[in-house]
Enzyme design. Structure first.
Site, PDB file in Angstrom:
ATOM      1  N   ASP A   1      57.488   7.990 -18.720  1.00  0.00           N
ATOM      2  CA  ASP A   1      56.818   7.583 -17.179  1.00  0.00           C
ATOM      3  C   ASP A   1      57.302   8.227 -16.514  1.00  0.00           C
ATOM      4  O   ASP A   1      56.275   9.417 -16.639  1.00  0.00           O
ATOM      5  CB  ASP A   1      58.722   6.638 -17.088  1.00  0.00           C
ATOM      6  CG  ASP A   1      59.375   7.372 -17.182  1.00  0.00           C
ATOM      7  OD1 ASP A   1      59.322   8.666 -16.528  1.00  0.00           O
ATOM      8  OD2 ASP A   1      60.955   7.062 -16.215  1.00  0.00           O
ATOM      9  N   SER A   2      56.658   7.799 -14.989  1.00  0.00           N
ATOM     10  CA  SER A   2      55.799   8.612 -14.025  1.00  0.00           C
ATOM     11  C   SER A   2      57.180   9.550 -12.924  1.00  0.00           C
ATOM     12  O   SER A   2      56.857   9.884 -12.166  1.00  0.00           O
ATOM     13  CB  SER A   2      55.121   7.570 -13.182  1.00  0.00           C
ATOM     14  OG  SER A   2      56.007   7.095 -12.104  1.00  0.00           O
ATOM     15  N   GLY A   3      58.535   9.082 -13.319  1.00  0.00           N
ATOM     16  CA  GLY A   3      59.284   9.464 -12.885  1.00  0.00           C
ATOM     17  C   GLY A   3      59.903   8.803 -11.812  1.00  0.00           C
ATOM     18  O   GLY A   3      60.938   8.710 -10.797  1.00  0.00           O
ATOM     19  N   GLY A   4      58.740   8.039 -10.981  1.00  0.00           N
ATOM     20  CA  GLY A   4      59.294   6.923  -9.879  1.00  0.00           C
ATOM     21  C   GLY A   4      60.254   6.214 -10.073  1.00  0.00           C
ATOM     22  O   GLY A   4      61.267   5.926  -8.986  1.00  0.00           O
ATOM     23  N   PHE A   5      60.318   5.946 -11.013  1.00  0.00           N
ATOM     24  CA  PHE A   5      61.388   4.831 -11.128  1.00  0.00           C
ATOM     25  C   PHE A   5      62.964   5.696 -11.116  1.00  0.00           C
ATOM     26  O   PHE A   5      64.354   5.354 -11.081  1.00  0.00           O
ATOM     27  CB  PHE A   5      61.289   3.555 -12.551  1.00  0.00           C
ATOM     28  CG  PHE A   5      62.686   2.891 -12.453  1.00  0.00           C
ATOM     29  CD1 PHE A   5      62.761   1.460 -12.219  1.00  0.00           C
ATOM     30  CD2 PHE A   5      64.005   2.787 -13.723  1.00  0.00           C
ATOM     31  CE1 PHE A   5      63.987   1.221 -12.345  1.00  0.00           C
ATOM     32  CE2 PHE A   5      65.054   2.559 -13.484  1.00  0.00           C
ATOM     33  CZ  PHE A   5      64.618   1.614 -12.590  1.00  0.00           C
TER      34      PHE A   5
ATOM     35  N   ASP B   1      53.974   4.975  -9.334  1.00  0.00           N
ATOM     36  CA  ASP B   1      54.070   3.793  -8.826  1.00  0.00           C
ATOM     37  C   ASP B   1      56.000   3.905  -7.418  1.00  0.00           C
ATOM     38  O   ASP B   1      56.076   4.452  -7.792  1.00  0.00           O
ATOM     39  CB  ASP B   1      54.282   2.891  -9.498  1.00  0.00           C
ATOM     40  CG  ASP B   1      55.460   2.509 -10.647  1.00  0.00           C
ATOM     41  OD1 ASP B   1      56.160   3.618 -10.682  1.00  0.00           O
ATOM     42  OD2 ASP B   1      55.915   1.029 -10.932  1.00  0.00           O
TER      43      ASP B   1
ATOM     44  N   GLN C   1      53.040  -3.930  -9.694  1.00  0.00           N
ATOM     45  CA  GLN C   1      54.152  -3.888  -8.926  1.00  0.00           C
ATOM     46  C   GLN C   1      54.141  -5.413  -8.095  1.00  0.00           C
ATOM     47  O   GLN C   1      53.021  -6.488  -8.982  1.00  0.00           O
ATOM     48  CB  GLN C   1      54.311  -2.856  -8.022  1.00  0.00           C
ATOM     49  CG  GLN C   1      54.641  -1.890  -8.497  1.00  0.00           C
ATOM     50  CD  GLN C   1      55.739  -1.897  -9.352  1.00  0.00           C
ATOM     51  OE1 GLN C   1      57.129  -2.562  -9.116  1.00  0.00           O
ATOM     52  NE2 GLN C   1      56.967  -0.819 -10.237  1.00  0.00           N
TER      53      GLN C   1
ATOM     54  N   GLY D   1      59.239  -2.607 -12.138  1.00  0.00           N
ATOM     55  CA  GLY D   1      59.760  -3.337 -11.252  1.00  0.00           C
ATOM     56  C   GLY D   1      60.538  -4.688 -11.060  1.00  0.00           C
ATOM     57  O   GLY D   1      61.016  -5.933 -10.438  1.00  0.00           O
TER      58      GLY D   1
ATOM     59  N   ASP E   1      60.534  -1.232 -23.504  1.00  0.00           N
ATOM     60  CA  ASP E   1      61.471  -0.806 -23.474  1.00  0.00           C
ATOM     61  C   ASP E   1      62.636  -0.174 -22.984  1.00  0.00           C
ATOM     62  O   ASP E   1      62.972  -1.483 -22.221  1.00  0.00           O
ATOM     63  CB  ASP E   1      61.637   0.852 -22.760  1.00  0.00           C
ATOM     64  CG  ASP E   1      61.743   0.885 -21.411  1.00  0.00           C
ATOM     65  OD1 ASP E   1      60.454   0.146 -20.847  1.00  0.00           O
ATOM     66  OD2 ASP E   1      62.325   1.539 -20.959  1.00  0.00           O
TER      67      ASP E   1
ATOM     68  N   CYS F   1      73.152  -6.455 -41.496  1.00  0.00           N
ATOM     69  CA  CYS F   1      72.096  -5.470 -41.191  1.00  0.00           C
ATOM     70  C   CYS F   1      71.723  -4.440 -43.061  1.00  0.00           C
ATOM     71  O   CYS F   1      73.205  -4.571 -42.979  1.00  0.00           O
ATOM     72  CB  CYS F   1      72.371  -5.136 -39.414  1.00  0.00           C
ATOM     73  SG  CYS F   1      72.077  -3.456 -39.575  1.00  0.00           S
TER      74      CYS F   1
ATOM     75  N   CYS G   1      71.235  -1.763 -42.278  1.00  0.00           N
ATOM     76  CA  CYS G   1      71.205  -0.122 -41.769  1.00  0.00           C
ATOM     77  C   CYS G   1      72.366   1.084 -42.158  1.00  0.00           C
ATOM     78  O   CYS G   1      72.755   0.537 -43.151  1.00  0.00           O
ATOM     79  CB  CYS G   1      71.126   0.378 -40.595  1.00  0.00           C
ATOM     80  SG  CYS G   1      73.485   0.499 -39.299  1.00  0.00           S
TER      81      CYS G   1
ATOM     82  N   CYS H   1      75.974   0.692 -41.705  1.00  0.00           N
ATOM     83  CA  CYS H   1      76.957  -1.549 -42.429  1.00  0.00           C
ATOM     84  C   CYS H   1      76.852  -0.810 -43.774  1.00  0.00           C
ATOM     85  O   CYS H   1      77.193  -1.725 -44.546  1.00  0.00           O
ATOM     86  CB  CYS H   1      75.601  -1.890 -41.413  1.00  0.00           C
ATOM     87  SG  CYS H   1      75.326  -2.605 -40.156  1.00  0.00           S
TER      88      CYS H   1
ATOM     89  N   HIS I   1      73.103   2.247 -35.275  1.00  0.00           N
ATOM     90  CA  HIS I   1      73.479   0.624 -35.581  1.00  0.00           C
ATOM     91  C   HIS I   1      72.760   0.414 -34.940  1.00  0.00           C
ATOM     92  O   HIS I   1      71.452  -0.665 -35.259  1.00  0.00           O
ATOM     93  CB  HIS I   1      74.735   0.567 -35.825  1.00  0.00           C
ATOM     94  CG  HIS I   1      74.695  -0.982 -35.924  1.00  0.00           C
ATOM     95  ND1 HIS I   1      74.286  -2.185 -36.884  1.00  0.00           N
ATOM     96  CD2 HIS I   1      74.754  -2.431 -34.885  1.00  0.00           C
ATOM     97  CE1 HIS I   1      74.430  -3.013 -36.722  1.00  0.00           C
ATOM     98  NE2 HIS I   1      74.654  -3.302 -35.365  1.00  0.00           N
TER      99      HIS I   1
HETATM  100 ZN   LIG Z   1      73.746  -2.099 -39.150  1.00  0.00          ZN
END
Ligand SMILES: [Zn+2]
Length: 401
Positions: A91-95, A145, A221, A248, A298, A336, A338, A341, A367
């Site tokens: 990301d740009s750092g703005g947030f 931004d 935005q 935003g 994300d 699940c 994974c 689990c 998990h």
């Molecule tokens: Zn799991």
């Protein structure tokens, strides 16, 4: 050639495709785990590979403050520094400047802010955000931004949107003039080199060669105002980027409003370019946004919630600290597959969490990430079968034997 995006299937507004970067191929829609300071907290890189993570997000603000861009550059960028051979987005750092700095000062030039670590004063502008992101060397980087606060009146939202548009022009200009400075080839010899099989269907073919470099995405935005969102989208597209983000959002507005803004903004983004919705959401929401036509998402939720003992399962959300799990010999999520689990009981996970063991954070995060990545895999699968995905329905729960 630095980025290639192909759409394979569409169902309604939903799309499944492939995004090819200089560090591997990404199947979309994709969920990108957040690796704030060069690590997805509590999870080693080899486990992320095993989970099938194709792209990670890094935060420019955090990496700029610690360990600093120059250190990362010396290792050939973040890929070399953290030994991650697959794709990265920063990301740009703005947030972070917006969310971690109540004392920030914004003017036409950029933003002055204080480090949340030691109070030292720093300055981000479109130019030095680009310089930092080029030094960090992610495959995809973001224009600088201003994230408009919520709530904001129309005049304030419009002024903020105009500033973001001027910063988008400056970001693009600086990026275009410095695109060859990406540090991928200047890597110092490191302890280990990634094995070829750690790079998913690596795109070193005639499209990607030594001259491949980063790609810069623009950010839409416009706050919660649908007309301004339209204008911001159209004017950002006019500037011209290989992909577009919707920024935003998730700043305190009701979820129904988020969905409305996303839906409206997507109408004005080109269908043949990747669309990235920043910083959302719950498992239900990421399915919903994918159905609206978002390609990349994300969120810190799966990793942050995991560290607080909140676990997402096919049977709903679980707070593992509860005493009711103390004798529970069943797996965390029976649906699940994974490694957590498959191996550990709810009673053991509850014990680790209650005893404040480090392993609790590791296993819980593995998990939750697995659950999010699996959710997206199911969404892709149903789009490729020509079906719209539904959370907690036939696509979601496996039939009981
Ligand atoms: Zn799991």
């Amino acid at each position: 050639m630095s980025l290639e995006f192909t759409l394979e299937t569409r169902v309604g507004a939903a799309r499944a495709g492939q995004l090819i970067t200089p560090h591997g191929e990404i199947e979309t829609p994709v969920f990108m785990p957040v690796g704030t300071g060069g690590t997805v907290k509590a999870v080693p890189q080899e486990v992320l590979e095993e989970l099938g993570v194709q792209i990670l997000l890094g935060n420019t603000y955090h990496l700029y403050l610690r360990p600093g861009v120059e250190t990362i550059r010396r290792f050939g960028g973040l890929h070399g520094f953290m030994s991650w051979p697959r794709a990265i987005l920063t990301d740009s750092g703005g947030f972070q400047v917006f969310s971690l700095n109540e004392l920030r000062k914004v003017n036409e030039e950029g933003v002055t802010f204080r480090s949340h670590l030691d109070g030292s004063s720093h300055f981000f502008s479109p130019e030095n955000s680009m310089a930092a992101q080029i030094g960090i060397g992610a495959d995809i980087i973001m224009a600088f931004d201003e994230c408009t606060e919520y709530p904001a009146d129309r005049a304030r939202t419009q002024a903020s949107m105009e500033l973001t548009l001027r910063w988008a022009e400056r970001s693009k200009k600086y990026f275009d003039e410095h695109t060859r400075e990406v540090p991928w080839k200047s890597r110092q010899p490191s302890a280990v080199s990634p094995q070829p099989n750690q790079i998913p269907r690596f795109a070193r073919n005639d499209k990607f060669d030594e001259s491949s470099t980063q790609s810069l995405f623009g950010i839409v935005q416009g706050g919660m105002d649908l007309d301004l969102r339209k204008e911001s989208a159209e004017r950002t597209v006019e500037i011209g980027f290989p992909g577009y983000a919707i920024g935003g959002l998730s700043v305190g507005e009701p979820r129904e409003r988020t969905r409305e803004v996303v839906e409206e903004t997507l109408r004005y983004l080109p269908a043949d370019k990747p669309r990235y919705l920043m910083g959302v959401g719950t498992p239900e929401e990421i399915v919903q946004y994918a159905n609206l036509g978002v390609d990349m998402m994300d969120c810190v939720l799966p990793t942050r919630a995991a560290r607080h003992g909140l676990l997402f399962t096919s049977e709903g959300k679980i707070s593992i600290k509860q005493a009711r799990y103390a004798q529970d010999s069943g797996p965390l999520d029976p649906n699940c597959d994974c490694r957590v689990c498959r191996r550990y009981s709810r009673a053991y996970l509850r014990h680790l969490y209650a005893s404040n063991e480090v392993l609790a954070q590791v296993l819980n995060t593995i998990h939750n990430l697995s659950f999010y990545l699996d959710t997206m895999r199911r969404v892709r699968h149903s789009i490729s079968l020509g079906e719209e995905s539904r959370f907690l329905s036939s696509v979601w729960s496996r039939p009981k034997p």
